[in-house]
Design a protein around this motif. Sequence first.
Motif, PDB file in Angstrom:
ATOM      1  N   VAL A   1       0.848  -1.188   0.000  1.00 30.01           N
ATOM      2  CA  VAL A   1       0.000   0.000   0.000  1.00 30.01           C
ATOM      3  C   VAL A   1       0.883   1.238   0.000  1.00 30.01           C
ATOM      4  N   GLN A   2       0.514   2.202  -0.821  1.00 28.68           N
ATOM      5  CA  GLN A   2       1.235   3.474  -0.879  1.00 28.68           C
ATOM      6  C   GLN A   2       0.251   4.626  -0.862  1.00 28.68           C
ATOM      7  N   LEU A   3       0.642   5.711  -0.192  1.00 29.15           N
ATOM      8  CA  LEU A   3      -0.097   6.965  -0.236  1.00 29.15           C
ATOM      9  C   LEU A   3       0.780   7.980  -0.964  1.00 29.15           C
ATOM     10  N   GLN A   4       0.258   8.536  -2.038  1.00 26.05           N
ATOM     11  CA  GLN A   4       1.005   9.481  -2.855  1.00 26.05           C
ATOM     12  C   GLN A   4       0.366  10.859  -2.730  1.00 26.05           C
ATOM     13  N   ALA A   5       1.095  11.783  -2.103  1.00 25.25           N
ATOM     14  CA  ALA A   5       0.601  13.151  -1.930  1.00 25.25           C
ATOM     15  C   ALA A   5       1.146  14.046  -3.025  1.00 25.25           C
ATOM     16  N   SER A   6       0.338  15.037  -3.416  1.00 28.87           N
ATOM     17  CA  SER A   6       0.755  15.987  -4.444  1.00 28.87           C
ATOM     18  C   SER A   6      -0.007  17.288  -4.262  1.00 28.87           C
ATOM     19  N   GLY A   7       0.450  18.320  -4.984  1.00 24.74           N
ATOM     20  CA  GLY A   7      -0.270  19.585  -4.998  1.00 24.74           C
ATOM     21  C   GLY A   7       0.384  20.720  -4.244  1.00 24.74           C
ATOM     22  N   GLY A   8       1.492  20.455  -3.561  1.00 27.49           N
ATOM     23  CA  GLY A   8       2.159  21.515  -2.836  1.00 27.49           C
ATOM     24  C   GLY A   8       2.859  22.485  -3.764  1.00 27.49           C
ATOM     25  N   GLY A   9       3.385  23.553  -3.193  1.00 32.62           N
ATOM     26  CA  GLY A   9       4.100  24.533  -3.990  1.00 32.62           C
ATOM     27  C   GLY A   9       4.286  25.833  -3.247  1.00 32.62           C
ATOM     28  N   LEU A  10       4.704  26.846  -3.995  1.00 31.49           N
ATOM     29  CA  LEU A  10       4.918  28.182  -3.459  1.00 31.49           C
ATOM     30  C   LEU A  10       3.719  29.053  -3.836  1.00 31.49           C
ATOM     31  N   VAL A  11       3.157  29.726  -2.854  1.00 26.69           N
ATOM     32  CA  VAL A  11       1.990  30.575  -3.108  1.00 26.69           C
ATOM     33  C   VAL A  11       2.109  31.831  -2.260  1.00 26.69           C
ATOM     34  N   GLN A  12       1.555  32.919  -2.765  1.00 24.16           N
ATOM     35  CA  GLN A  12       1.576  34.171  -2.020  1.00 24.16           C
ATOM     36  C   GLN A  12       0.513  34.164  -0.921  1.00 24.16           C
ATOM     37  N   PRO A  13       0.710  34.944   0.129  1.00 26.12           N
ATOM     38  CA  PRO A  13      -0.324  35.061   1.165  1.00 26.12           C
ATOM     39  C   PRO A  13      -1.666  35.446   0.539  1.00 26.12           C
ATOM     40  N   GLY A  14      -2.722  34.797   1.012  1.00 28.31           N
ATOM     41  CA  GLY A  14      -4.047  35.011   0.458  1.00 28.31           C
ATOM     42  C   GLY A  14      -4.395  34.076  -0.680  1.00 28.31           C
ATOM     43  N   GLY A  15      -3.414  33.336  -1.165  1.00 30.62           N
ATOM     44  CA  GLY A  15      -3.642  32.426  -2.276  1.00 30.62           C
ATOM     45  C   GLY A  15      -4.236  31.092  -1.852  1.00 30.62           C
ATOM     46  N   SER A  16      -4.365  30.208  -2.828  1.00 26.89           N
ATOM     47  CA  SER A  16      -4.986  28.899  -2.594  1.00 26.89           C
ATOM     48  C   SER A  16      -4.147  27.768  -3.187  1.00 26.89           C
ATOM     49  N   LEU A  17      -4.262  26.627  -2.592  1.00 27.94           N
ATOM     50  CA  LEU A  17      -3.671  25.395  -3.111  1.00 27.94           C
ATOM     51  C   LEU A  17      -4.631  24.247  -2.806  1.00 27.94           C
ATOM     52  N   GLY A  25      -2.726   0.102  -4.102  1.00 26.23           N
ATOM     53  CA  GLY A  25      -2.290  -1.194  -3.605  1.00 26.23           C
ATOM     54  C   GLY A  25      -3.481  -2.044  -3.219  1.00 26.23           C
ATOM     55  N   THR A  26      -3.224  -3.093  -2.462  1.00 27.97           N
ATOM     56  CA  THR A  26      -4.282  -3.992  -2.024  1.00 27.97           C
ATOM     57  C   THR A  26      -4.978  -3.392  -0.807  1.00 27.97           C
ATOM     58  N   ILE A  27      -6.195  -2.881  -1.017  1.00 26.21           N
ATOM     59  CA  ILE A  27      -6.941  -2.184   0.028  1.00 26.21           C
ATOM     60  C   ILE A  27      -8.341  -2.765   0.116  1.00 26.21           C
ATOM     61  N   PHE A  28      -8.724  -3.173   1.313  1.00 20.31           N
ATOM     62  CA  PHE A  28     -10.077  -3.668   1.543  1.00 20.31           C
ATOM     63  C   PHE A  28     -10.999  -2.526   1.933  1.00 20.31           C
ATOM     64  N   ARG A  29     -10.539  -1.702   2.878  1.00 16.70           N
ATOM     65  CA  ARG A  29     -11.349  -0.566   3.324  1.00 16.70           C
ATOM     66  C   ARG A  29     -10.455   0.488   3.945  1.00 16.70           C
ATOM     67  N   ILE A  30     -10.773   1.747   3.661  1.00 20.47           N
ATOM     68  CA  ILE A  30     -10.073   2.869   4.295  1.00 20.47           C
ATOM     69  C   ILE A  30     -11.001   3.502   5.315  1.00 20.47           C
ATOM     70  N   ASN A  31     -10.514   3.665   6.511  1.00 19.16           N
ATOM     71  CA  ASN A  31     -11.301   4.325   7.564  1.00 19.16           C
ATOM     72  C   ASN A  31     -11.035   5.834   7.519  1.00 19.16           C
ATOM     73  N   ASP A  32     -10.601   6.400   8.622  1.00 16.35           N
ATOM     74  CA  ASP A  32     -10.357   7.836   8.671  1.00 16.35           C
ATOM     75  C   ASP A  32      -9.159   8.221   7.810  1.00 16.35           C
ATOM     76  N   MET A  33      -9.244   9.403   7.224  1.00 18.03           N
ATOM     77  CA  MET A  33      -8.126   9.968   6.458  1.00 18.03           C
ATOM     78  C   MET A  33      -7.845  11.353   7.030  1.00 18.03           C
ATOM     79  N   THR A  34      -6.585  11.680   7.146  1.00 20.97           N
ATOM     80  CA  THR A  34      -6.215  12.940   7.789  1.00 20.97           C
ATOM     81  C   THR A  34      -5.059  13.615   7.062  1.00 20.97           C
ATOM     82  N   TRP A  35      -4.942  14.916   7.324  1.00 18.64           N
ATOM     83  CA  TRP A  35      -3.789  15.697   6.877  1.00 18.64           C
ATOM     84  C   TRP A  35      -3.090  16.254   8.124  1.00 18.64           C
ATOM     85  N   TYR A  36      -1.775  16.145   8.125  1.00 19.42           N
ATOM     86  CA  TYR A  36      -0.935  16.737   9.151  1.00 19.42           C
ATOM     87  C   TYR A  36       0.028  17.704   8.474  1.00 19.42           C
ATOM     88  N   ARG A  37       0.587  18.596   9.253  1.00 17.04           N
ATOM     89  CA  ARG A  37       1.662  19.434   8.719  1.00 17.04           C
ATOM     90  C   ARG A  37       2.749  19.576   9.776  1.00 17.04           C
TER      91      ARG A  37
END
Length: 120
Positions: A1-17, A25-37
């Motif tokens: 199983v792999q988790l592939q993150a994408s979408g980061g970058g450089l942005v000015q204050p007030g901007g969006s990403l 991979g072989t996945i039967f069920r995904i429970n909670d999903m979260t983002w950390y920084r």
Amino acid sequence: VQLQASGGGLVQPGGSLRLSCAASGTIFRINDMTWYRQAPGKQRDLVAGITTGGSTDYNDSVKGRFTISRDNAENTVYLQMNSLKPEDTGVYYCNAGLKRSRWTPVEAYWGQGTQVTVSS
């Protein structure tokens, strides 16, 4: 199983990403999903979480600016980040609790992290 993150970058204050994290991979069920920084020199903090049914919770610092969502058919979690501030800078990691089969326990998997830099 792999988790592939994408979408980061450089942005000015007030901007969006928009961050994405796809589980594969072989996945039967995904429970909670979260983002950390993790900001430089600081611990990794929870940003937002979403259950299988779509219930969400957010760190107070991002409420009203960030939105977490998921596509269960695609095993993907998203983080829409608006009105970004310099203090949002850091490496963003996705995490998922999932079962690889009906008979295996729930295990936690981490994505590789994607850098978000908010700066003028």
